[in-house]
Design a protein around this motif. Structure first.
Motif, PDB file in Angstrom:
ATOM      1  N   ASP A  80       2.033  -1.467  -5.124  1.00 29.04           N
ATOM      2  CA  ASP A  80       1.952  -1.009  -3.820  1.00 29.04           C
ATOM      3  C   ASP A  80       3.144  -0.660  -3.260  1.00 29.04           C
ATOM      4  N   GLU A 111      -0.116   8.742   2.861  1.00 26.45           N
ATOM      5  CA  GLU A 111      -0.617   7.652   2.989  1.00 26.45           C
ATOM      6  C   GLU A 111      -1.189   6.969   1.656  1.00 26.45           C
ATOM      7  N   ASP A 112      -1.609   5.853   1.456  1.00 25.14           N
ATOM      8  CA  ASP A 112      -1.949   5.236   0.333  1.00 25.14           C
ATOM      9  C   ASP A 112      -1.219   5.474  -0.837  1.00 25.14           C
ATOM     10  N   ILE A 167       0.444   4.776  -4.228  1.00 29.58           N
ATOM     11  CA  ILE A 167      -0.015   3.589  -5.105  1.00 29.58           C
ATOM     12  C   ILE A 167       0.696   3.957  -6.485  1.00 29.58           C
TER      13      ILE A 167
END
Length: 249
Positions: free
Chosen positions: A38, A60-61, A63
């Protein structure tokens, strides 16, 4: 990783470096480094992820698909002169995903992979390869990391979306010194690799790690300090950072 002499049926060397529990080894030929799963996590890994974002854009997000990259033998390589150690196995790629919005403001989107100079040197020497454009690397201010990357080109249909889903795979491979294959296969199955003596196999793998970690220049020409230098660097780690950059149009 371990090398064995088939005739004596005994282990000669163990290769590998664990990030979290380093083991004192005679020599280390391959490297292990971890990547944070993350982008916002704070853990003991040596690879992080960061954002470079302008204006009204959002990323965003972010990963990373895996938490480890290893230059090790394959998991099914359990025989021959060069084999896995039962714990560390080849893992050479990660996938970077993120959501970028609004697309109407997006001018450019890039993914950068920041690596130590030794990684570039290992690529230059033909030990490894990388699908990311590291040849255009720049040295980051106040750091020994160098950065290379590539731009993402959106399709016309993607430009109409509110949110763009980034999906990029960063992948290392094996270089020409190992016949562009895992050394565990090259030294045990390739016609050229089979001809390499046991001593030369060990030396080449030691040189690979020394190049990757940046201490190859510390070896004396006559090799008299090789064991000492290797021992001094047995706990070294490599720092990597993946950046996603979005700029406005």
């Amino acid at each position: 990783m371990r090398l064995t002499r088939g005739f004596f049926k005994r282990k000669l060397f163990v290769f590998g470096l664990s990030l979290f529990a380093s083991v004192a080894l005679i020599s280390t030929g391959f490297a292990v480094w971890a990547m944070s799963r993350d982008a916002n996590s704070e853990d003991n890994g040596n690879v992080g992820a960061g954002l470079i974002v302008e204006g009204q854009l959002k990323i965003e997000d972010l990963i990373l698909s895996k938490d480890v990259i290893m230059f090790e033998p394959t998991e099914d390589d359990t025989s021959g002169r060069v084999r896995n150690d039962g714990k560390n196995f080849e893992s050479l790629s990660i996938t970077v995903t993120a959501k970028v919005s609004p697309v109407s403001y997006l001018g450019s989107l890039k993914v950068f992979l920041c690596v130590p100079q030794g990684v570039l040197d290992a690529i230059e020497e033909g030990y490894i390869s990388c699908n990311t454009i590291l040849s255009d690397a720049i040295i980051l201010d106040g750091s020994d990391l160098v950065s290379g990357g590539y731009s993402i080109t959106l399709l016309d249909s993607e430009k109409l979306l509110d949110t763009y889903t980034l999906n990029v795979t960063l992948e290392f491979g094996w270089g020409s010194k190992f016949g562009n294959m895992n050394p565990g296969l090259y030294y045990d199955a390739d016609p050229s690799g089979i001809l390499v003596s046991d001593n030369d196999v060990v030396t080449e793998l030691e040189n690979f790690r020394a190049t990757l970690y940046g201490y190859i220049s510390e070896f004396n020409e006559d090799g008299s300090n090789r064991s000492e230098v290797i021992n001094n660097h047995k706990n070294d780690i490599l720092d990597f950072t993946v950046y996603v950059s979005a700029t406005v149009n």
